[in-house]
Design an enzyme around this catalytic site. Sequence first.
Site, PDB file in Angstrom:
ATOM      1  N   ASP A  11     -69.500 -77.264 -37.407  1.00  0.00           N
ATOM      2  CA  ASP A  11     -69.917 -76.005 -36.780  1.00  0.00           C
ATOM      3  C   ASP A  11     -69.837 -76.057 -35.253  1.00  0.00           C
ATOM      4  O   ASP A  11     -70.649 -75.449 -34.555  1.00  0.00           O
ATOM      5  CB  ASP A  11     -71.345 -75.632 -37.237  1.00  0.00           C
ATOM      6  CG  ASP A  11     -71.482 -75.775 -38.742  1.00  0.00           C
ATOM      7  OD1 ASP A  11     -70.663 -75.186 -39.453  1.00  0.00           O
ATOM      8  OD2 ASP A  11     -72.377 -76.511 -39.201  1.00  0.00           O
ATOM      9  N   GLY A  38     -66.722 -73.581 -43.406  1.00  0.00           N
ATOM     10  CA  GLY A  38     -66.938 -72.181 -43.039  1.00  0.00           C
ATOM     11  C   GLY A  38     -66.486 -72.015 -41.599  1.00  0.00           C
ATOM     12  O   GLY A  38     -67.255 -72.254 -40.686  1.00  0.00           O
ATOM     13  N   HIS A  39     -65.212 -71.686 -41.402  1.00  0.00           N
ATOM     14  CA  HIS A  39     -64.679 -71.552 -40.050  1.00  0.00           C
ATOM     15  C   HIS A  39     -64.784 -70.093 -39.605  1.00  0.00           C
ATOM     16  O   HIS A  39     -64.130 -69.226 -40.170  1.00  0.00           O
ATOM     17  CB  HIS A  39     -63.229 -72.044 -39.996  1.00  0.00           C
ATOM     18  CG  HIS A  39     -63.119 -73.523 -40.235  1.00  0.00           C
ATOM     19  ND1 HIS A  39     -61.943 -74.182 -40.428  1.00  0.00           N
ATOM     20  CD2 HIS A  39     -64.076 -74.480 -40.303  1.00  0.00           C
ATOM     21  CE1 HIS A  39     -62.181 -75.475 -40.602  1.00  0.00           C
ATOM     22  NE2 HIS A  39     -63.469 -75.666 -40.539  1.00  0.00           N
TER      23      HIS A  39
END
Length: 424
Positions: A11, A38-39
């Site tokens: 993140d 989760g980009h």
Amino acid sequence: MDILIGLQWGDEGKGKFIDLIGRDYDIIARFNGGANAGHSIYYQGNKITLKLVPSGIFCPHIKNLIGTGVVIDPVAFKAEIEELAHIIPRQDLIDRILISKKSHLVLPTYRYWDIYMEHSPVYRTIGTTKNGIAPSYSNKILRQNLRVGDIYSDNFKDDTYKILNRQYTELQLLGQDMPALEELYADFLKGCNFLKQLAITDTEIFLNQALHDSKKVLAEGAQATLLDIDHGSYSYPTSSNTIAAAACVSLGVSPKLVNKIYGVTKAYCTRVGHGIFPTEITDQIADELREKGGEFGSNTKRPRRVGWLDLPALKYAIMLNGVTDLVLTKADILSGMSEVPVCTAYEINSETRDLTAPTSVDDSVRPVWKFLDGWDFPFSKINQQSQVPKELKLFISFLEEELKIPVKYLSTGPQREELIILGN
Ligand code: IMP
């Protein structure tokens, strides 16, 4: 080939940076992890979270490749493409994504193994994203898994059913709640049929040919260095190798062909899930930074743990990856603080170390702090180096001195264009 890596526990803002610098590349190649990633990318004002699809998807000229070391959940992949098809023409998506036929599948029962193990008292609780990633990699190592290329085999349906049925029975005996087996099986086959629309190919041959033809390739890391299964903070890392060297293994590209290695770090740290976190903030400042920085899992929405910048761990990450270009993100979130704490060393059993991996073996670690002057400035007004506030410039110089590497890029906000290139 260039490689982009997160230098902390994930993140760090990799998605946005790739979306921007990725425009100079012909191919973006994901090399590890799966739908646990989760980009986040801002596109046409909306925040989009990519899980399996590489971050070059918003640039029409870029091919997006999913390498052999990635584990693919066909159901999650189909859902992601359907979501993206609201903003990018479906056929364009299909035409611009290639998948390695040797990448491993995530079967529907794997998610339930993650859930079972996470909640069972006889297993260690990891804080996983519950996407079935570790069960997929472990079945790969056991040589009991199915691969994407298998979907073309005549036995695929039978083989799938055999594995699913066995695992479903085992999970049922353990008392795990699940939807009906036939439902899981049918959804999985639907996902696999969907995959058949894409180019399922020998991506290592495709990539090597492309490099031979002077195409520019960027390998995109998921998760980050301190979550690496070998070098990260075991027992709570992810289940793949996340460091730069893993790009060569996964993509089948020789290390001789690697040029730049971009490393992305935030100006502070975050971590989701369990595990050692020496610089973790335990008072209300953590809540303030979490809110201001939107530090909630892009995949799971869980609140992220927040801590100050950890230089011993960052030096370790830079060493492991051989970073050539450092990217600093989220300094804007620290704006308004009178001073910014940075951990410069660990004290472990009365020994001081300024370069080390935070591992749970060293639970007794005590951070040594340096307090730098804070900055207070509207970052929306910064679009060139000369506008960077003096205190932030000093903070950057301090990092460069400690890390022995220049900070080449400074992200000034979440939007696509909010990034400046720093020179001397
Ligand atoms: P898993 O990879 O889902 O099994 O999760 C293992 C650990 O890695 C957990 O602490 C997760 O929170 C963490 N993790 C997995 N993927 C990411 C990511 O993309 N960003 C940050 N943490 C992640």
